[in-house]
Motif scaffolding. Structure first.
Motif, PDB file in Angstrom:
ATOM      1  N   THR A 153       0.834  -1.204   0.000  1.00 55.50           N
ATOM      2  CA  THR A 153       0.000   0.000   0.000  1.00 55.50           C
ATOM      3  C   THR A 153       0.869   1.255   0.000  1.00 55.50           C
ATOM      4  O   THR A 153       0.613   2.203  -0.758  1.00 55.50           O
ATOM      5  N   LEU A 154       1.885   1.274   0.845  1.00 58.55           N
ATOM      6  CA  LEU A 154       2.785   2.427   0.894  1.00 58.55           C
ATOM      7  C   LEU A 154       3.543   2.600  -0.421  1.00 58.55           C
ATOM      8  O   LEU A 154       3.750   3.718  -0.890  1.00 58.55           O
ATOM      9  N   TYR A 155       3.945   1.498  -1.025  1.00 62.18           N
ATOM     10  CA  TYR A 155       4.651   1.561  -2.307  1.00 62.18           C
ATOM     11  C   TYR A 155       3.739   2.145  -3.388  1.00 62.18           C
ATOM     12  O   TYR A 155       4.157   3.025  -4.146  1.00 62.18           O
ATOM     13  N   LYS A 156       2.514   1.658  -3.443  1.00 60.22           N
ATOM     14  CA  LYS A 156       1.568   2.188  -4.435  1.00 60.22           C
ATOM     15  C   LYS A 156       1.336   3.680  -4.227  1.00 60.22           C
ATOM     16  O   LYS A 156       1.271   4.449  -5.191  1.00 60.22           O
ATOM     17  N   VAL A 170       4.400   5.595  -5.488  1.00 62.52           N
ATOM     18  CA  VAL A 170       4.432   5.612  -6.958  1.00 62.52           C
ATOM     19  C   VAL A 170       3.394   6.599  -7.474  1.00 62.52           C
ATOM     20  O   VAL A 170       3.658   7.391  -8.376  1.00 62.52           O
ATOM     21  N   TRP A 171       2.205   6.562  -6.888  1.00 54.50           N
ATOM     22  CA  TRP A 171       1.144   7.487  -7.289  1.00 54.50           C
ATOM     23  C   TRP A 171       1.598   8.932  -7.075  1.00 54.50           C
ATOM     24  O   TRP A 171       1.372   9.797  -7.907  1.00 54.50           O
ATOM     25  N   GLU A 196       5.070  14.389 -11.385  1.00 56.07           N
ATOM     26  CA  GLU A 196       5.554  14.553 -12.750  1.00 56.07           C
ATOM     27  C   GLU A 196       4.498  15.198 -13.638  1.00 56.07           C
ATOM     28  O   GLU A 196       4.826  16.002 -14.509  1.00 56.07           O
ATOM     29  N   GLN A 197       3.237  14.873 -13.415  1.00 52.12           N
ATOM     30  CA  GLN A 197       2.166  15.471 -14.213  1.00 52.12           C
ATOM     31  C   GLN A 197       2.021  16.953 -13.911  1.00 52.12           C
ATOM     32  O   GLN A 197       1.680  17.745 -14.797  1.00 52.12           O
TER      33      GLN A 197
END
Length: 74
Positions: A58-61, A64-65, A71-72
């Protein structure tokens, strides 16, 4: 070159495959033993580890999000 002779690299690869095969046989044996005679303490530890892995995923996701969103915005 004689067909019965193998190069050093080929011999090394064959030795690695032999070690992997032996490891897989031991792993299979241990899995059979555990399935026939479950170790309750081990099961509790694995459940605890599974919960931690879920948290890590969950923390990794989330991280990444966050990177994607940053970046967007740039």
């Amino acid at each position: 070159m004689d067909e019965n002779n193998v190069s050093e690299l080929e011999n090394a690869v064959l030795m690695e495959y032999t070690q992997i095969a032996q490891t897989m046989k031991r792993f299979n044996h241990v899995c059979k033993e555990l399935s026939q005679n479950p170790n309750e303490q081990l099961l509790l530890q694995l459940r605890h580890l599974e919960q931690k892995m879920g948290l890590v995923l969950t923390l990794y996701k989330a991280s990444v999000w966050s990177v994607i969103m940053d970046e967007q915005q740039q």
